[in-house]
Design a protein around this motif. Structure first.
Motif, PDB file in Angstrom:
ATOM      1  N   SER A 183      -0.538   0.079  -5.230  1.00 42.47           N
ATOM      2  CA  SER A 183       0.828   0.907  -4.673  1.00 42.47           C
ATOM      3  C   SER A 183       1.042   2.162  -4.948  1.00 42.47           C
ATOM      4  CB  SER A 183       2.360   0.361  -5.383  1.00 42.47           C
ATOM      5  OG  SER A 183       2.330   0.114  -6.553  1.00 42.47           O
ATOM      6  N   GLN A 184       1.199   2.682  -4.477  1.00 41.55           N
ATOM      7  CA  GLN A 184       0.998   4.264  -4.675  1.00 41.55           C
ATOM      8  C   GLN A 184       1.644   4.889  -6.005  1.00 41.55           C
ATOM      9  OE1 GLN A 184       1.944   7.799  -1.690  1.00 41.55           O
ATOM     10  NE2 GLN A 184       1.917   6.050  -0.401  1.00 41.55           N
ATOM     11  N   ASP A 185       2.931   4.475  -6.632  1.00 44.01           N
ATOM     12  CA  ASP A 185       3.671   4.585  -7.719  1.00 44.01           C
ATOM     13  C   ASP A 185       2.701   3.786  -8.626  1.00 44.01           C
ATOM     14  OD1 ASP A 185       4.796   2.009  -6.955  1.00 44.01           O
ATOM     15  OD2 ASP A 185       6.535   2.255  -6.781  1.00 44.01           O
ATOM     16  N   GLU A 186       1.973   2.831  -8.573  1.00 45.32           N
ATOM     17  CA  GLU A 186       0.875   2.241  -9.769  1.00 45.32           C
ATOM     18  C   GLU A 186       1.959   0.974 -10.173  1.00 45.32           C
ATOM     19  OE1 GLU A 186       0.227   5.331 -12.251  1.00 45.32           O
ATOM     20  OE2 GLU A 186      -0.302   6.846 -11.028  1.00 45.32           O
ATOM     21  N   SER A 187       2.733   0.699  -9.326  1.00 45.67           N
ATOM     22  CA  SER A 187       3.420  -0.837 -10.333  1.00 45.67           C
ATOM     23  C   SER A 187       3.849  -2.010  -9.427  1.00 45.67           C
ATOM     24  CB  SER A 187       4.610  -0.470 -10.310  1.00 45.67           C
ATOM     25  OG  SER A 187       5.560   0.336  -9.182  1.00 45.67           O
ATOM     26  N   VAL A 238       0.761  -1.075  -0.307  1.00 45.26           N
ATOM     27  CA  VAL A 238      -0.220   0.360   0.025  1.00 45.26           C
ATOM     28  C   VAL A 238       0.720   1.335  -0.051  1.00 45.26           C
ATOM     29  CG1 VAL A 238      -1.606   1.255   1.237  1.00 45.26           C
ATOM     30  CG2 VAL A 238      -1.619  -1.028   0.824  1.00 45.26           C
ATOM     31  N   VAL A 239       1.712   1.377   0.362  1.00 42.07           N
ATOM     32  CA  VAL A 239       2.489   2.718   0.599  1.00 42.07           C
ATOM     33  C   VAL A 239       3.884   2.750  -0.236  1.00 42.07           C
ATOM     34  CG1 VAL A 239       1.861   3.152   3.446  1.00 42.07           C
ATOM     35  CG2 VAL A 239       3.851   1.092   2.192  1.00 42.07           C
ATOM     36  N   SER A 240       4.432   1.321  -0.573  1.00 39.90           N
ATOM     37  CA  SER A 240       5.414   1.078  -1.824  1.00 39.90           C
ATOM     38  C   SER A 240       4.977   1.990  -2.974  1.00 39.90           C
ATOM     39  CB  SER A 240       5.216   0.364  -2.610  1.00 39.90           C
ATOM     40  OG  SER A 240       6.390  -0.114  -3.502  1.00 39.90           O
ATOM     41  N   ASP A 241       6.280   3.086  -2.489  1.00 39.48           N
ATOM     42  CA  ASP A 241       6.418   4.322  -3.899  1.00 39.48           C
ATOM     43  C   ASP A 241       7.230   5.168  -3.949  1.00 39.48           C
ATOM     44  OD1 ASP A 241       6.427   6.553  -5.547  1.00 39.48           O
ATOM     45  OD2 ASP A 241       5.243   7.638  -4.233  1.00 39.48           O
TER      46      ASP A 241
END
Length: 552
Positions: free
Chosen positions: A156-160, A56-59
């Motif tokens: 994830s936040q970075d859409e990956s 979830v918090v991965s960016d």
């Protein structure tokens, strides 16, 4: 695209010396969905739900350094710098002295006025990130209750990166009540911290709180309403990775220690230049070999034998995201890797006994224009009429989950028709393919239907490129250079005009140079990304490479 959720209260963890109660607050705007059960494998659940939080918090997108403190220090040191200059230029001491006095006054005044702002801004960011990290999140996880399991999903936040935690009912010693359906759940940073207190010597009860759907009007002030305006690219990425799970893939089974060795190499080294890929060398009946570039460190996996029938070599990028799997290694029985092909999405399935954790990774961590053209994952795979698709989906809703072969026998349609209908609903966010059990499951990503036509392509150039491919108007030739680059040439027939774009891909298969004779390239070069003719050429090359890999 706006998503609206409303929670009655917030998710909580109540911990005592004898028991732990995990209560998720569901979205009350959705169809009532609830679940109450007592966990039987607390340790594995704690690690898996924590790994889901890491997704979830991965960016991993590039973030520039905060130079605020440096600029304040530089302003304070300006006087010393000017004094040093005076010492080296004594002949203009008097004049520079006057300028120095004036500049010192200006710099000191600026530092005095701006320092409180700089300090307050830094304290605010530090405080919100540490105390209210959920404010930095994008969308709360989705939880789905089925007759055979409960599973969580997030993006994830970075859409990956995509994460899915599936908990079979065998995980629970006791199940008090449940109602099937899909809802969002409130998952804050404070809840994550409380999860770390789960222990094996205490009973842990997992609850998707049904009381949120039974409250009266007078309690309306206790609702927490959240409205999130998500970019279309985020939703499109979620659907794209979900659709990718339905595609054919090479399966590689890895022992947990082999995954540990891979992460150990990545943690000890920091790449400063490309290529930054992992090369999977697959030979039938032999141990899997993974080469870590650019150092060419080979990790031989003696406990992991490749069971495929044909040799292959597949490269994947964005490997730092695999660190999400680190805390699962002690509790996992095995890992299965599903590789769609070089530069395409990949999936890592951790077997946790009666639980499974799926980590889906897009082809690249950064979804920039250098990799545009992956829209094939969203394209239709079979021409199925609307009535047939609705009938297939209605049959799936009756059982909530079912294998396509079983669904074909029950509905009377052939397997390809059923797969085409299910793929369409997967692309629409209404179904999902379960890699662990090999079945399709009903899962409504949003309360309202998603605008699929709006999400299918990132821009009109991708849509035009798809039309060229459908019209068989693209030819492509590839030349592999000794330095690892690939030169793509060919023709794209656009109406009465034929264009001859040229692309040069580096060792990481990114577009580093490209030319075309169209007006879009003449006006913008590559500043706004590749034109539709370049995308069509790139897509045709990807199709040809993937088809050749399937034949091998």
């Amino acid at each position: 695209m706006q998503f609206e959720t409303r929670y009655f209260g917030a998710s909580t963890v109540a911990s005592s010396p004898e028991a732990t109660g995990v209560t998720f607050a569901p979205d009350t705007l959705r169809k009532p969905t609830h679940f109450v059960g007592t966990l039987g494998d607390e340790l594995a659940f704690r690690e898996a739900i924590s790994a889901l939080h890491d997704v979830v918090v991965s960016d991993l997108r590039f973030k520039p350094k905060d130079r605020t403190e440096y600029e304040a220090w530089l302003a304070q040191q300006e006087e010393a710098f000017l004094a040093d200059a005076l010492a080296r230029h004594g002949d203009v001491t008097a004049r520079i002295g006057e300028v120095q006095t004036e500049l010192n006054a200006l710099w000191n005044e600026q530092a005095r006025v701006m320092k409180p702002f700089w300090d307050a801004r830094k304290r605010f960011y530090d405080y919100t990130y540490k105390k209210y990290r959920d404010l930095w999140f994008v969308l709360d996880p989705v939880i789905t209750v089925h007759p055979d399991e409960v599973f969580f999903e997030c993006f994830s936040q970075d859409e990956s990166s995509y994460g899915r935690l599936g908990c079979s009912y065998e995980v629970f010693r006791e199940i008090s009540d449940f109602a099937c359906g899909t809802t969002n759940v409130d998952y804050s940073a404070a809840l994550y911290n409380e999860f770390q207190k789960i222990r094996t010597y205490k009973d842990t009860q997992l609850t998707v709180d049904p009381s949120g759907f039974e409250v009266q009007t007078e309690h309306e002030d206790t609702y927490k309403e959240v409205k999130i305006d998500l970019p279309d690219s985020w939703v499109r990425g979620f659907l794209q990775v979900s659709s990718a799970m339905t595609l054919p893939a090479k399966r590689v089974d890895l022992h947990p220690m082999d995954v540990h060795n891979l992460l150990f190499v990545l943690k000890r080294r920091k790449e400063r230049e490309g290529p930054r890929s992992l090369r999977f060398h697959l030979t039938p009946g032999e141990p899997v070999r993974i080469v870590v570039e650019p150092w060419n460190v080979e990790i031989r996996c003696p406990r992991s034998i490749y069971r495929g029938s044909e040799p292959d070599e597949i490269r994947v990028w964005g490997r730092r995201r695999l660190m999400i799997l680190e805390r699962l290694i002690p509790v996992a029985k095995s890992f299965s890797v599903f590789l769609l092909g070089t530069g395409l999405p990949s999936f890592y399935l951790a077997d946790l006994g009666h639980m499974s954790f799926t980590l889906g990774l897009s082809g690249w961590t950064r979804n920039d224009w250098s990799r545009q053209g992956n829209f094939d994952l969203m394209a239709p795979r079979a021409d199925v009429d609307t009535v047939t698709k609705q009938e297939v989906f209605r049959a799936l809703c009756e059982t909530w989950q079912e294998a396509p072969e079983s669904l074909a026998r029950r509905t009377g349609f052939d397997r390809s028709t059923v797969l085409g209908a299910l793929a369409a609903y997967t692309q629409a966010g209404r179904a999902i393919y379960d890699l662990n059990k090999g079945v399709y499951r009903v899962r409504e990503l949003s309360r309202e239907p998603l605008p699929l036509e709006k999400l299918r392509f990132a821009n009109e150039r991708e849509q035009a490129a798809e039309r060229f491919l459908e019209a068989d108007a693209v030819t492509v030739n590839a030349e592999h250079l000794p330095d690892g680059r690939t030169v793509l040439t060919g023709t794209v027939r656009d109406g009465d005009t034929t264009f001859e774009p040229t692309l040069i891909l580096d060792s990481d298969e990114r577009i580093v140079e490209a030319t075309c004779g169209c007006s879009f390239y003449v006006r913008n070069k590559l500043m706004k990304g590749p034109c539709e003719h370049m995308l069509a050429l790139r897509r045709a090359y990807t199709q040809r490479t993937r088809f050749a890999g399937m034949l091998n």
